[in-house]
Design a protein around this motif. Sequence first.
Motif, short mmCIF file in Angstrom:
data_model
loop_
_atom_site.label_atom_id
_atom_site.label_comp_id
_atom_site.label_asym_id
_atom_site.label_seq_id
_atom_site.Cartn_x
_atom_site.Cartn_y
_atom_site.Cartn_z
N THR A 99 0.83 -1.20 0.00
CA THR A 99 0.00 0.00 0.00
C THR A 99 0.86 1.24 0.00
OG1 THR A 99 -1.79 -1.12 1.18
CG2 THR A 99 -1.78 1.28 1.25
N GLU A 100 0.54 2.19 -0.88
CA GLU A 100 1.23 3.47 -0.93
C GLU A 100 0.22 4.59 -0.78
OE1 GLU A 100 4.89 2.51 -3.98
OE2 GLU A 100 3.10 3.46 -4.78
N LYS A 101 0.68 5.71 -0.27
CA LYS A 101 -0.15 6.91 -0.18
C LYS A 101 0.28 7.89 -1.26
CE LYS A 101 -1.05 6.61 4.80
NZ LYS A 101 -0.94 7.30 6.11
N TRP A 102 -0.70 8.29 -2.07
CA TRP A 102 -0.45 9.29 -3.09
C TRP A 102 -1.19 10.56 -2.67
CZ3 TRP A 102 -0.88 6.96 -8.69
CH2 TRP A 102 -0.09 5.80 -8.77
N PRO B 128 -5.02 17.30 -9.45
CA PRO B 128 -3.56 17.09 -9.55
C PRO B 128 -3.07 16.10 -8.48
CG PRO B 128 -4.12 19.43 -9.58
CD PRO B 128 -5.36 18.71 -9.19
N ILE B 129 -2.11 15.28 -8.87
CA ILE B 129 -1.46 14.37 -7.92
C ILE B 129 -0.16 15.03 -7.49
CG2 ILE B 129 -0.44 12.10 -7.57
CD1 ILE B 129 -2.33 11.02 -9.72
N LYS B 130 -0.08 15.38 -6.22
CA LYS B 130 1.09 16.09 -5.70
C LYS B 130 2.28 15.17 -5.54
CE LYS B 130 2.53 18.94 -1.76
NZ LYS B 130 2.07 19.53 -0.47
N LYS B 131 2.02 13.95 -5.07
CA LYS B 131 3.12 13.03 -4.79
C LYS B 131 2.65 11.60 -4.93
CE LYS B 131 6.46 11.82 -1.16
NZ LYS B 131 6.87 12.08 0.25
N THR B 132 3.41 10.78 -5.63
CA THR B 132 3.08 9.36 -5.75
C THR B 132 4.04 8.54 -4.88
OG1 THR B 132 4.58 9.01 -7.62
CG2 THR B 132 2.31 9.69 -8.13
N GLY B 133 3.73 7.25 -4.77
CA GLY B 133 4.62 6.35 -4.06
C GLY B 133 5.79 5.97 -4.94
N LYS B 134 6.80 5.36 -4.35
CA LYS B 134 8.03 5.05 -5.09
C LYS B 134 7.83 3.94 -6.12
CE LYS B 134 9.76 1.95 -1.46
NZ LYS B 134 10.87 1.69 -0.51
N VAL C 257 -9.34 8.86 0.12
CA VAL C 257 -9.36 9.24 1.53
C VAL C 257 -9.21 10.75 1.64
CG1 VAL C 257 -8.27 8.93 3.79
CG2 VAL C 257 -8.30 7.04 2.14
N VAL C 258 -10.07 11.38 2.42
CA VAL C 258 -9.95 12.81 2.71
C VAL C 258 -9.87 12.97 4.21
CG1 VAL C 258 -10.99 15.09 2.55
CG2 VAL C 258 -11.16 13.52 0.62
N ARG C 259 -8.77 13.48 4.69
CA ARG C 259 -8.58 13.74 6.10
C ARG C 259 -9.05 15.17 6.38
NH1 ARG C 259 -8.37 8.75 7.97
NH2 ARG C 259 -6.52 7.59 7.30
N ILE C 260 -10.25 15.29 6.92
CA ILE C 260 -10.82 16.62 7.13
C ILE C 260 -10.02 17.41 8.15
CG2 ILE C 260 -12.87 17.86 7.95
CD1 ILE C 260 -14.57 15.61 6.82
N SER C 261 -9.55 16.76 9.22
CA SER C 261 -8.85 17.47 10.27
C SER C 261 -7.55 18.10 9.77
CB SER C 261 -8.54 16.53 11.44
OG SER C 261 -7.74 15.45 11.01
N LYS C 262 -6.91 17.44 8.79
CA LYS C 262 -5.64 17.95 8.26
C LYS C 262 -5.79 18.55 6.88
CE LYS C 262 -2.82 14.62 10.82
NZ LYS C 262 -1.79 13.55 10.72
N SER C 263 -7.05 18.58 6.38
CA SER C 263 -7.32 19.11 5.04
C SER C 263 -6.45 18.46 3.98
CB SER C 263 -7.12 20.64 5.02
OG SER C 263 -8.03 21.27 5.87
N ARG C 264 -6.26 17.16 4.12
CA ARG C 264 -5.45 16.43 3.15
C ARG C 264 -6.30 15.47 2.35
NH1 ARG C 264 -0.77 13.22 5.54
NH2 ARG C 264 -0.30 13.00 3.32
N SER C 265 -5.98 15.35 1.08
CA SER C 265 -6.65 14.40 0.22
C SER C 265 -5.59 13.46 -0.33
CB SER C 265 -7.35 15.11 -0.95
OG SER C 265 -8.23 16.11 -0.47
N LEU C 266 -5.92 12.18 -0.40
CA LEU C 266 -4.93 11.24 -0.90
C LEU C 266 -5.58 9.97 -1.41
CD1 LEU C 266 -4.59 8.91 1.55
CD2 LEU C 266 -3.44 10.82 2.66
N PHE C 267 -4.80 9.20 -2.15
CA PHE C 267 -5.16 7.84 -2.53
C PHE C 267 -4.41 6.88 -1.62
CE2 PHE C 267 -5.40 9.46 -7.11
CZ PHE C 267 -6.75 9.67 -7.03
N ARG C 268 -5.01 5.78 -1.30
CA ARG C 268 -4.27 4.63 -0.80
C ARG C 268 -4.21 3.66 -1.97
NH1 ARG C 268 -7.07 3.76 5.12
NH2 ARG C 268 -6.11 5.54 6.14
#
Length: 203
Positions: free
Chosen positions: A6-9, A165-171, A186-197
């Motif tokens: 699993t990677e976080k993008w 836009p994808i800011k950062k992908t996994g290696k 996944v959207v982390r509301i508390s940290k205002s972050r959006s990402l893919f797992r």
Amino acid sequence: MKITRTEKWTLRPVADDRQALRDTITLYQRYVRALSSVCMAHWPNIGVLTGNDVIMMVEGLIHPTTNRPSVRYAYFQRVFYKFPSYLRRSAIMDAVGQVRSFLSRYDQWQTATDRRHKHERPPTFGVSNSFPSLYKGQCIKYADDLSFAEIKVYKNNDWVWLTVPIKKTGKRAADVSQKRASPLLVVRISKSRSLFRSNKQSP
């Protein structure tokens, strides 16, 4: 033997688009909670099934078609109008998994002989928040260079394609020898972050 990594993008949506992503996840989670009640009510029939048989059984209860114009739970078509079919199937599997988990824990509580104290309360049925799985081509489309992705989202009371836009992908993102599985949005509301797992399987 398959190994899943699993990677976080990290995504970089603008404020308006981030709200659309949040609304999509909120609606998905409402759908899963509603489905869990249906699954619980029909568990003797649903619980013995697996895979596509589970999906067909639940869809027969909630999703009208041309050949099946009337269903037992018309609520879903009325409240979740135009809910994408691939997200519906992901939600069905989420709901079934959560009901199965609860019933397993309840069965363990009933049969336990080593409780911490004799008045230990049984587990309660509550659906935890889950995140939608984005099926390639149906719910997500990647740019060739992975600089952005198009995601099917709920915006302005409709389901539309949103370019994010994808800011950062996994290696391992560019490793073509590994199969890229459907990511979770996944959207982390508390940290205002959006990402893919993003899950990848080694051959």
